[in-house]
Design an enzyme around this catalytic site. Structure first.
Site, PDB file in Angstrom:
ATOM      1  N   HIS B 218      15.008  -2.233  13.587  1.00  0.00           N
ATOM      2  CA  HIS B 218      15.655  -0.932  13.456  1.00  0.00           C
ATOM      3  C   HIS B 218      16.847  -0.806  14.406  1.00  0.00           C
ATOM      4  O   HIS B 218      17.884  -0.282  14.049  1.00  0.00           O
ATOM      5  CB  HIS B 218      14.631   0.172  13.748  1.00  0.00           C
ATOM      6  CG  HIS B 218      15.127   1.547  13.490  1.00  0.00           C
ATOM      7  ND1 HIS B 218      14.849   2.243  12.340  1.00  0.00           N
ATOM      8  CD2 HIS B 218      15.906   2.365  14.233  1.00  0.00           C
ATOM      9  CE1 HIS B 218      15.429   3.405  12.380  1.00  0.00           C
ATOM     10  NE2 HIS B 218      16.079   3.520  13.524  1.00  0.00           N
ATOM     11  N   HIS B 289      15.103   7.673   6.436  1.00  0.00           N
ATOM     12  CA  HIS B 289      13.863   8.038   7.133  1.00  0.00           C
ATOM     13  C   HIS B 289      12.714   7.869   6.154  1.00  0.00           C
ATOM     14  O   HIS B 289      12.064   8.839   5.773  1.00  0.00           O
ATOM     15  CB  HIS B 289      13.953   9.462   7.678  1.00  0.00           C
ATOM     16  CG  HIS B 289      13.508   9.572   9.093  1.00  0.00           C
ATOM     17  ND1 HIS B 289      12.927  10.687   9.626  1.00  0.00           N
ATOM     18  CD2 HIS B 289      13.543   8.669  10.111  1.00  0.00           C
ATOM     19  CE1 HIS B 289      12.647  10.478  10.903  1.00  0.00           C
ATOM     20  NE2 HIS B 289      13.002   9.261  11.216  1.00  0.00           N
TER      21      HIS B 289
END
Lengths: 263, 938
Positions: B218, B289
């Site tokens: 990430h 998300h």
């Protein structure tokens, strides 16, 4: 011409204060956006302003009902200042969240009764937040002196709210509101034009976007100085803001009348 | 003393919503539902004070009733509350408001009580709890009264443990990585072991966690930095082998080569930045998300918006708009097809949409552009793309922290929420994910973030900081670690305000608690910063300073927590070498049915095409008063628009506006990810041009959502998609200014369809010439820009009719000259309406123009060899349907030249008439409206 200073209180979560300030400025006023904390500390005073515009948004996140905590603060911290402003006939305008706060603070309580206020703004009848343009008419016979010059004016602007349905305690309240000239704005049928108003929305969605009783979009108090409405005239100041679709004037005359009354 | 006050609103929309959900779940015994807000209040209140509390805060005299204590049940009862440790904004607000009322201090724990009316069997009851009323990741429930759990004053649990690494073998290293949720592979674990062996000590828990966050997919994009060997298997059996030296580099290189004068910042900051006018710049960022939204749709999407808005704040911009693109499983998915541990797509959609609306609306930002796509491939792993646009004065974003600057954090308090978010998003999901990483789910507080927006704008204008970044994945460990990369930092965690007790130092350091921004503030400006924060009700914390030691030093009071050299933290990660495989699909051709009106209506009613008005109108798309072209247009405000045009508040000095659009076509990606990228770029650009955007001022953003990249077949598609982006950026001469990859989007070993979102940001030179799809008048000419294709591969009609065809339409070869010609015609005021041709092809585009304008449209395609179904439903890129006044025909002909052909007329008769060769089909505008708006195919 002098520009009357107009207070735009900002509570945490307030928005559209910048558009409101822009509208006031174009209408010839001197907008002053001030955080409620600075009013509370005494750094800035209500008394230094010719009018008060409580803008939209989600004050304090609307966690205690739309405008609930801001209403509490208006009532507990600023009751005297607001009372003085009303007595002096200084115009007070609440838009959307500002309207909700004025209603819940009791400044727009509806026809007086023992046992408290008789009107409220509650969840839209479709249970959802709703954003769309509506057609509004300024009610002939509204007792607000500063709206008088705009009687029967039709304009268009967006609504954007989840708790904007005007509800009353019982049908007599509605009668007293009509009789007392407390209704200031109604949702009109989308075919209504400035030249030929074709009448009210008749409770039908989407012209009446939230199911408000008697198509009431906004009201005033018994003095006529305090006015509130759910839709956002500050978002229709320029021609380019208006979408294609039904015709209708801008919200600017409303702010011009407000600033004029503040002179 | 604990007092219980139940408040019931006669018109609470939650009641009817529960009844409707029950019906959609097949629970037919529920005839109604009453919902009550339960306030559990601990404190010493007199009867009069309780009455005051009710009258002034809890009960609306017109619509509410209340009970002190427990009201008698009117049906089966479910009481639901958030689990301890999960943010409860309403409870905190009530505590603050009671203090403002002058009441004694109270503590509040909220709950919701549902009284289910009618006959509810045990099975139905369980279905409702599991599927509609309770999300066990963040909530708990009881069939009667729930014991309230109050939060208590906060203090940390100052425990730092060290971990023995030097004695661990490879297998044990991997076990440790799994057990601590580090998501690190063997080489990375070995590098860490080697580092601490060289320092002759054990790492602390916080050091391992810091490395895992900083080195997570990430945060550092290991796959996008890796060297990748790709074997491309063609359908003729040949294999092409290539080595790709870093996907990220490839994207950056094309931007560096283009380097237009208006590009301010690409890839280095939290958001990309381009020039707007002589005074201001625009910042744009899109994030995903996905995993949080799968587990807790409202909170996941809510904080997705919050996160991307903070990216824009993190480049010193004032956020001015939001975008959202969503991919869900089919809304009508049967229970039998729903995997265990997965929320139903309907519930995910409703929660995600509510979460996006809640956050954007409360920030006062218009949500103006987006798309929703439904496919079986997203059942276990939905995609939630959130974007944000911001405005900042040119040259106002400082990026260099100075020695001795203070590290200042503003915004929310720290809790256990969101721990391991970065590593969680870097691993695949399965049925147990909700239980093991429930802590990764965050609850948003948009009002706190709104305060940060106000403070940062003013701090920027006053020059109060030398550097700024948002606190996102990895919490302080990432934000402070990155900010201090050059100088080194020393941080004391004992100053951090906590939501509740018991947090260990590593948890404070790692927490992804939302709504925090970190700034480097010179010591002599800290007092001004503090004053600004208190004026705007924003909490500020001084965490420490920039030291010049090039080390990351973290203490909790006098306890050492982390002491790492910045060089190892940021450069110690071993580069990955990965292998990838892509296999072209086997070509298939098929017989085509005859073209019918029913095909058009079914295309219009397809969930990917049909109106999303019920979603979009729950987002405020008007706030800030700058919306010029809206999501829905036309006399009935229900026609689809192609892109959003925004005139930023405060820029009335000129007539320039910003335009936002997107392109996404996962159906193409299943056949060829390279073509998906090219076509997504084309879709974003033609949407942007269709509303008046200038094709010479377009900046692009990429967002890749893919499966597990360690599996070569997944990675192969990703490499092809990146190559498509690179080739597309070159061909269209449009730079990428920012991008993001979200990998490991898998559920139970099944990857999502590789999905690329292209977002485009451009300029409209003059708002007077911003147009939409609805502006045509009767008798206007209809023009088609671009040419059709004979291939239906990847098209919506192929999906609907289950045609096995795989051949894709060709890409546009001359996009810039084509779009420049269209732009010149629009900017010259010659075009009355424009609409892009995408899913469903020309028949859908023409029908949508008719829906938007409520005029009829008459289109005749010159007869050729193609079958009418292909003519009207092919999805060749590069096409826009234009209308112009009859009087302007000659001028339009000159302006568009070879790029367009005259195809028909706008008519008074409310009929959509489509002719090709001998075939003509006719559909009433009314039928098209029903299909598009109400999804009714008559």
């Amino acid at each position: 011409m002098t520009k009357p200073p107009i207070l735009i209180p900002h509570a945490s979560g307030t928005n559209r204060d910048q558009e409101a300030a822009q509208a006031i400025e174009i209408a010839g006023g001197d907008p002053r956006v001030v955080h409620v904390n600075r009013l509370l500390s005494g750094e800035v005073s209500f008394g230094d302003h010719a009018a008060i515009l409580i803008p939209g948004g989600f004050s304090y996140g609307d966690s205690l009902g739309a405008g609930g905590r801001l209403a509490l603060e208006l009532r507990t911290w600023f009751a005297d200042e607001l009372d003085a402003a009303v007595r002096a006939g200084r115009p007070i305008l609440g838009i959307c969240n500002g309207f909700q706060a004025l209603v819940k603070a009791g400044l727009l309580a509806g026809p007086q009764r023992t046992g408290g206020r008789t009107v409220t703004l509650t969840h839209n009848s479709n249970g959802r937040f709703e954003c769309r343009w509506v057609t509004l008419g300024i009610e002939p016979g509204c007792r607000s002196s500063w709206l008088a010059s705009l009687s029967e004016v039709v304009f268009r602007c967006p609504v954007a709210h989840g708790e904007g349905r005007m509800a009353v305690a019982d049908p007599e309240v509605l009668e007293s509101m009509d009789d007392g000239g407390l209704v200031a704005f109604r949702y009109l049928d989308s075919g209504a034009t400035p030249l030929a108003p074709t009448g009210r929305a008749g409770g039908t969605y989407p012209a009446n976007p939230n199911g408000s009783v008697a198509d009431i979009a906004g009201m005033c108090d018994a003095t006529g100085a305090v006015v509130g409405l759910m839709p956002h005239p500050e978002d229709h100041i320029f021609d380019w803001q208006r979408p294609s679709g039904p015709p209708g004037g801008s919200g600017l005359p409303l702010f011009e009348a407000f600033v004029e009354a503040a002179r | 003393m604990v007092l219980r006050i139940e408040v019931t609103s006669i018109d609470d929309p939650e009641g009817p919503r529960v009844s409707e959900m029950a019906r959609s779940l097949g629970v037919l015994g529920v005839t109604g539902c009453t919902v009550s807000r339960v306030h559990n209040i601990r404190g010493q209140l007199s009867d009069a004070q309780v009455e005051l509390l009710c009258r002034d805060l809890l009960v609306d005299p017109v619509v509410d009733t209340h009970t002190i204590g427990v009201s008698s049940p009117s049906g089966r009862v479910v009481e639901v509350a958030v689990q301890p440790g999960v943010t409860d904004l309403e409870a905190r607000e009530l505590e603050r408001a009671a203090a403002e009322l002058g009441l004694p201090t109270i503590e509040v724990a909220m709950a919701r009580r549902y009284d289910l009316l009618g006959e509810v069997s045990d099975d139905d009851f369980e279905t409702l709890i599991g599927r509609a009323l309770v999300n066990s990741t963040v909530e708990h429930w009881s069939p009667d009264q729930l014991e309230p759990e109050f939060s208590v004053a906060a203090a940390a649990d100052v425990r730092v443990t060290t971990i023995q690494l030097s004695t661990l073998d490879d297998g044990e290293l991997l076990d440790l990585s799994r057990h601590m949720l580090l998501s690190l592979d063997l080489e990375e674990m070995r590098a860490i072991r080697a580092h601490f062996e060289s320092e002759g000590r054990r790492p602390t828990d916080a050091e391992l966690e810091t490395l895992a966050q900083t080195w997570s997919e990430h945060c550092v994009h290991k796959t996008f930095r890796a060297e990748i060997a790709l074997a491309h298997h063609h359908h003729d059996g040949s294999v092409t082998s290539t080595v790709h030296d870093g996907l990220l580099n490839a994207l950056r290189r094309v931007t560096e080569a283009l380097d237009p004068w208006w590009l301010r910042s690409a890839f280095v900051d939290d958001a990309g930045i381009v020039a707007f006018d002589d005074h201001d710049d625009l910042a744009f960022k899109v994030e995903t998300h996905n995993h949080p939204s799968a587990l807790e749709p409202f909170g996941g999407a809510n904080t997705g918006v919050g996160g991307v808005v903070r990216d824009v704040i993190g480049v010193s911009a004032r956020p001015i708009a939001c975008t959202d693109v969503l991919c869900f499983g089919p809304i009508d998915l049967s229970d039998a097809d729903l995997p265990e541990g997965v929320l139903h797509p309907r519930r995910i959609r409703d929660g995600v949409v509510a979460g996006i609306g809640d956050y954007g609306n409360k920030l006062g930002l218009p949500t103006v552009n987006g798309a929703v796509i439904y496919s079986e491939g997203y059942v276990g792993n939905p995609l939630v793309y959130c974007g944000s646009l911001g405005l900042l004065p040119q040259g106002s974003h400082p990026t260099e922290a100075k020695l001795d600057d203070r590290i200042i954090s503003i915004g929310g308090k720290v809790g256990r929420d969101g721990i391991h978010g970065a590593t969680f998003s870097s691993a695949s999901m399965d049925a147990s994910t909700g239980d093991t990483v429930g802590s990764a789910v965050q609850i948003g507080d948009p009002i706190t973030e709104k305060g940060c927006i106000e403070v940062v704008e003013r701090a920027r204008d006053a020059g109060l900081y030398n550097a700024i970044t948002d606190c996102g994945a990895g919490g302080f460990s990432s934000s402070v670690g990155e900010m201090g990369e050059d100088l080194g930092v020393e941080v004391d965690l004992s100053t951090v305000p906590l939501k509740y007790p018991g947090l260990q130092p590593w948890e404070i350091w790692l927490s992804e608690a939302q709504e925090r921004i970190v700034l480097a503030v010179p010591p002599d400006r800290v007092a001004e910063m503090q004053l600004l924060c208190s004026q705007w009700d924003v909490e500020m914390t001084d965490l420490g300073r920039f030291t010049g030691t090039q080390r990351l030093v973290v203490r909790h009071g006098s306890t050492a927590v982390v002491d790492l050299p910045m060089a190892f933290l940021h450069d110690g990660l071993p580069r990955r070498h990965m292998s990838a495989v892509w296999t072209d699909p086997t070509p298939a051709e098929c017989a085509l049915p005859e073209f019918q009106a029913d095909h058009v209506l079914r295309l219009l009613a397809h969930p990917d095409v049909a109106s999303n008005e019920d979603i979009v109108r729950t987002y405020d798309h008007e706030v800030r008063g700058g919306t010029v072209v809206r999501p829905f247009v036309g006399p009935e405000a229900d026609g689809p628009s192609d892109a959003a045009v925004l005139k930023p508040l405060g820029t009335s000095r000129n007539s320039l506006a910003a335009v936002l659009s997107n392109g996404i076509c996962p159906r193409i990606g299943r056949l060829d990810p390279w073509a998906m990228a090219m076509m997504a770029i084309d879709e974003a650009v033609r949407n942007l041009v269709a509303v008046g955007g200038d094709p010479d001022r377009v900046a692009l953003l990429d967002n890749f959502c893919w499966g597990d990249p360690t599996k070569p077949d997944r990675l192969g598609g990703l490499v092809r998609a990146v190559q498509g982006c690179v080739d597309g950026a070159e061909l269209y001469a449009m730079p990428f200014i920012s991008g993001k990859d979200s990998l490991f989007n898998e559920f139970d070993g099944e990857p999502i369809p590789g999905t690329l979102l292209i977002s485009a940001l451009g300029l409209v030179p003059d708002i007077a010439h911003a147009i939409d799809s609805a502006g045509s008048a009767v008798e206007d000419d209809v023009w088609m820009v671009g040419t059709q294709s004979n291939h239906l591969g990847g098209s919506l009609i192929a999906e609907i009719l289950e045609l096995p065809t795989t051949q894709l339409p060709p890409m546009v070869t001359d996009p810039l000259s084509r779009y420049r010609a269209v732009h010149a015609a629009i900017a010259g005021g010659l075009i009355t309406s424009a609409h892009d041709c995408s899913e469903g092809g020309l028949c859908v585009a023409a029908s949508e123009v008719a829906v938007a304008s409520r005029h009829g449209i008459n289109i005749t395609v010159p007869s050729g060899s193609s079958q009418p179904l292909v003519v009207f439903a092919n999805e060749a890129p590069g096409r826009i349907l234009l209308t112009s006044r009859l009087a302007d025909r000659a001028a339009v002909e000159v302006a568009l030249g070879e790029h367009a052909s005259l195809m028909g007329k706008v008519t008074d008769e409310p009929l959509i008439s489509l002719s090709a060769g001998e075939t003509t089909i006719e559909i009433s505008v009314e039928a098209a409206v029903s299909a598009f708006r109400d999804r009714i195919v008559a």
